[in-house]
Scaffold this active site. Structure first.
Site, PDB file in Angstrom:
ATOM      1  N   ASP A 477       0.834  -1.203   0.000  1.00 19.34           N
ATOM      2  CA  ASP A 477       0.000   0.000   0.000  1.00 19.34           C
ATOM      3  C   ASP A 477       0.874   1.261   0.000  1.00 19.34           C
ATOM      4  OD1 ASP A 477      -2.308   1.510   0.149  1.00 19.34           O
ATOM      5  OD2 ASP A 477      -3.059   0.545   1.972  1.00 19.34           O
ATOM      6  N   ASP A 547     -10.668   2.066  -3.342  1.00 19.76           N
ATOM      7  CA  ASP A 547     -11.229   1.806  -2.014  1.00 19.76           C
ATOM      8  C   ASP A 547     -12.747   1.826  -2.059  1.00 19.76           C
ATOM      9  OD1 ASP A 547      -8.974   1.321  -0.622  1.00 19.76           O
ATOM     10  OD2 ASP A 547      -8.783   3.319   0.257  1.00 19.76           O
TER      11      ASP A 547
END
Ligand code: DGJ
Length: 732
Positions: A477, A547
């Site tokens: 990430d 997301d």
């Protein structure tokens, strides 16, 4: 495929079955463009294209007084002599001057393709591609540039990059070094970019090209969700099924610029590369600099074909290692189920149920290390939190394996929280500008990956966690943009190198970890899709797309992403409802019907759904296991755009075209409509396909279309919001 050098006319012709790219050594001795387009016959001399005259207000070369760069299409121009367009590069010399004059020195034509050291790039065997390298030299500084062009046998693609080398004695500064310039003969095109933000990534935006310029950029240190480093130039009439289009995809994950510039003579200049803002690269005697690669593709058959070219090229000639063309495991990720609030018992409870459903890989997301109980602390401290994982990653991996699943976990290796042991020990390892405030993003700072010892340290820390643990997958990430970029390690005159060196550091760490753990499947992520680019695909064959896991928003996001990136690269999960980002509720069927067109997984606690839904999930997993190869590596067609209609549709077709799956989604029901038809694509016209137990000819399905009333007697009318269908068709 071939590359011809016509020595008399000093022309190069790169061609395959579909495209021709023709260049010449100009009367000035540099490289000019003659043609890029549909394949044409090879001819020894096309210099009739070169304009050797002046026009009012045009500056001419003093030696010939008959040639102006402005009136001729350039391959890699600088500003300062007779070209007044945006320059592809700029070199500053000791005396502050910025005019360069590179002329032909030599060239080399060879089979295959070379690597670009330290940078991601497409690769090709000797049968798959040919490369032309033209070396030019600036007489004054003795700096050379190699303009490199690779043409692929099977794809209408040219891959380009440039290498600068200082063969002189004095240091120079590269203040701009783009990867490409392409001057096209006319400008009757539209510009299509993929723009957005967090949770609404890669939304297609089409702009008119006319007098002046259009450009997109990222100066965030990451390629960004705001603008993707992929652009399409298309004729106004071009659609998914017909018409000319040219794509430009930068194989790079940092700051970039892409520009389309219309000149006053009706021509179009396209440029793409590293953003020149905050970029200065000193080139000392003997040093070299490589630009990233740009992949230029072209079609006359519409945007689906352009996308398919990128999908196939990236899957076959960019993605590497074990996961190249390998169907991806069905995973369950605990993020939306627990966030950072978990312990081992809770994780195993979720994992146990996932196993019962048929999930193959369990992924532990953020929160397993240091004092990471919320966003405020822990990044940088890559040691397991014993309160959450008493037996560490190794122990948890063993327990997950014992359940019969593979195990993977989350890292964010480029970051540090000020509240972490690493920052307390090494505050100078974070990027920050002396005397200025340091902005925070999600309460975290960015590690200075331009410093070798920082990358080294993180590498060792991660390797320690990964070694001897049975780890099959890593989610990497990256959750903030770079600000106050300055490295404490290097002198003032080298600060312009930091953005690029940062991303080179990221690539280096990926390379090291990939070498140590060649079987691990890496998934890149950056607050969802903030760094979804071709550069990343070289290291991580899939990327968490957004997301935003809401099925309806995901249709748009995945649709936009499909223009430039393969379906196998699109991380897509079924999450809980109401959706965490949008509050919208959709059925478990529709959520899966969207996620099938991606890497497919779940991002919820399956203990918290009804037993009926759980039975559906089990069937979904069986269905995906049966068809994942087709979903992820089949030929993908966009059929109906969610940006233009209240319905969306797309499909995948097997290589032999005998099997296909299409999906239709109702974004909004419309009252009092006839059900209508959905025209399919890519089928064999004369074959009979079985669809829902009935026979249809391929040409029937492609030209008349599927009668939607047969999928649903109500069509997509009243009460059908968010209803969807995924249907398999197969030749009898
Ligand atoms: C942002 C990612 O996009 C999410 O999927 C999740 O991994 C969080 N970060 C964890 O902090």
């Amino acid at each position: 495929m071939d590359i011809k050098w016509h020595s008399k006319s000093k022309q190069y012709h790169l061609y395959n079955d579909k495209i021709s790219y023709i260049m010449c050594i100009t009367p000035l001795g540099d490289l000019g463009n003659i043609y890029f387009g549909k394949r044409v016959h090879d001819k020894a001399d096309m210099s009739y294209v070169v304009n050797r005259f002046g026009l009012p207000n045009v500056a001419l070369d003093p030696d010939t007084e008959s040639y102006s760069q402005e009136l001729n299409r350039q391959e890699y121009p600088c500003f300062g002599a007779t070209d007044f367009g945006t320059q592809a590069y700029e070199i500053e010399t000791d005396n502050g001057s910025k005019v360069s004059s590179f002329t032909y020195l030599k060239h080399r034509i060879f089979k295959g393709k070379k690597e670009i050291k330290g940078l991601p790039a497409t690769y090709a065997s000797d049968d798959e591609a040919m490369t032309l390298e033209v070396t030019l030299e600036d007489d004054l500084t003795k700096v050379t540039m190699i303009l490199s062009y690779t043409i692929f046998e099977k794809y209408p693609v040219i891959a380009r990059h440039v290498t600068f080398s200082n063969k002189g004695t004095a240091q120079v500064k590269l203040t701009r070094a783009l990867s490409m310039c392409l001057d096209l003969a006319d400008q009757k095109y539209e510009w299509m970019q993929f723009s957005g933000a967090w949770a609404r990534e890669r939304i297609p935006v089409v702009k008119e090209l006319s007098a002046g310029s259009v450009s997109i950029e990222s100066k965030r240190g990451i390629s960004s969700a705001n603008q993707n480093p992929f652009v399409i130039i298309k004729r106004p009439e071009t659609n998914d099924f017909s018409g000319e289009a040219i794509g430009m995809s930068l194989v790079y994950s940092g700051n970039f610029i892409a520009k389309g510039e219309c000149d006053t003579f009706g021509r179009l200049r396209l440029l793409m590369g590293i953003h020149p803002d905050r970029f200065t690269w000193p080139l000392k005697k003997g040093e070299s600099f490589d630009t990233p690669e740009v992949v230029i593709a072209r079609t006359d058959e519409g945007l689906n074909e352009l996308s398919q070219t990128y999908h196939k090229l990236f899957n076959n000639n960019l993605v590497r290692g074990k996961w190249k063309n390998t169907p991806r495991p069905i995973l369950l990720n605990n993020w939306e189920a627990t966030f950072m609030d978990f312990d081992e018992e809770r994780i195993l409870e979720i994992a146990q149920k996932a196993k019962e459903a048929g999930v193959e890989l369990f992924v532990l997301d953020d929160g397993w290390f240091g004092e990471r109980n919320d966003d405020f602390a822990g990044l940088g401290d890559w040691v397991e939190n014993p309160k959450k994982l008493p037996d560490g990653i190794r122990g948890l991996a063993r327990k997950i394996n014992a359940l019969g699943m593979k195990f993977g976990f989350w890292i964010e290796p480029e970051m540090v929280n000020p509240d972490s042991n690493l920052y307390r020990r090494h505050p100078e390892w974070a990027l920050k500008t002396p005397g200025r405030k340091s902005s925070l993003g999600r309460h975290q700072m960015v590690l200075d990956y331009s410093r070798r010892e920082v990358v080294d340290y993180i590498y060792k820390a991660l390797k320690k966690v990964m070694t001897n643990a049975s780890v099959s997958y890593i989610k990497w990430d990256m959750n903030r943009s770079l600000t106050e970029v300055y490295s404490a390690k290097i002198p003032p005159e080298e600060q312009g190198m930091v953005y690029h060196k940062y991303i080179m550091g990221v690539y280096r760490l990926y390379e090291w970890l990939r070498a140590d753990f060649p079987d691990i499947l890496f998934e890149s992520c950056s607050s969802g899709g903030n760094r979804f680019d071709a550069g990343m695909l070289y290291y991580a064959p899939q990327a968490w797309c957004s997301d935003n896991t809401d099925a309806i928003d995901r249709i748009r996001i995945q649709y936009g992403t499909s223009y430039g990136y393969p379906i196998s690269s699109i991380g897509a999960h079924v999450s809980a409802v109401p959706n965490q980002q949008t509050g919208r509720s959709t059925s478990i069927e529709t959520r899966a019907n969207v996620a099938y067109f991606g890497t497919f997984g779940y991002e919820l606690d399956l203990n918290h759904i009804s037993s009926e839904e759980f039975e559906v999930v089990k069937k979904q997993i069986l269905f995906m296991k049966k068809y994942r190869e087709l979903f992820q590596f089949g030929t993908f067609y966009r059929l109906r755009s969610p940006f233009e209609e209240d319905q969306a549709a797309w499909m995948v077709v097997s290589e032999d075209r005998k099997k296909a799956i299409f999906a239709l989604y109702c974004l909004r029901s419309n009252v009092n409509q006839l059900p209508g038809f959905l025209k399919l694509a890519g089928l064999l016209p004369d074959e009979k396909y079985i669809l829902k137990g009935e026979e249809y000819y391929g040409d029937e399905l492609m030209n008349m279309g599927v009668t939607l009333g047969r999928l649903n007697p109500n069509g997509m009318t009243i009460g059908q919001d968010f209803v969807s269908y995924v249907e398999v068709l197969e030749v009898k």
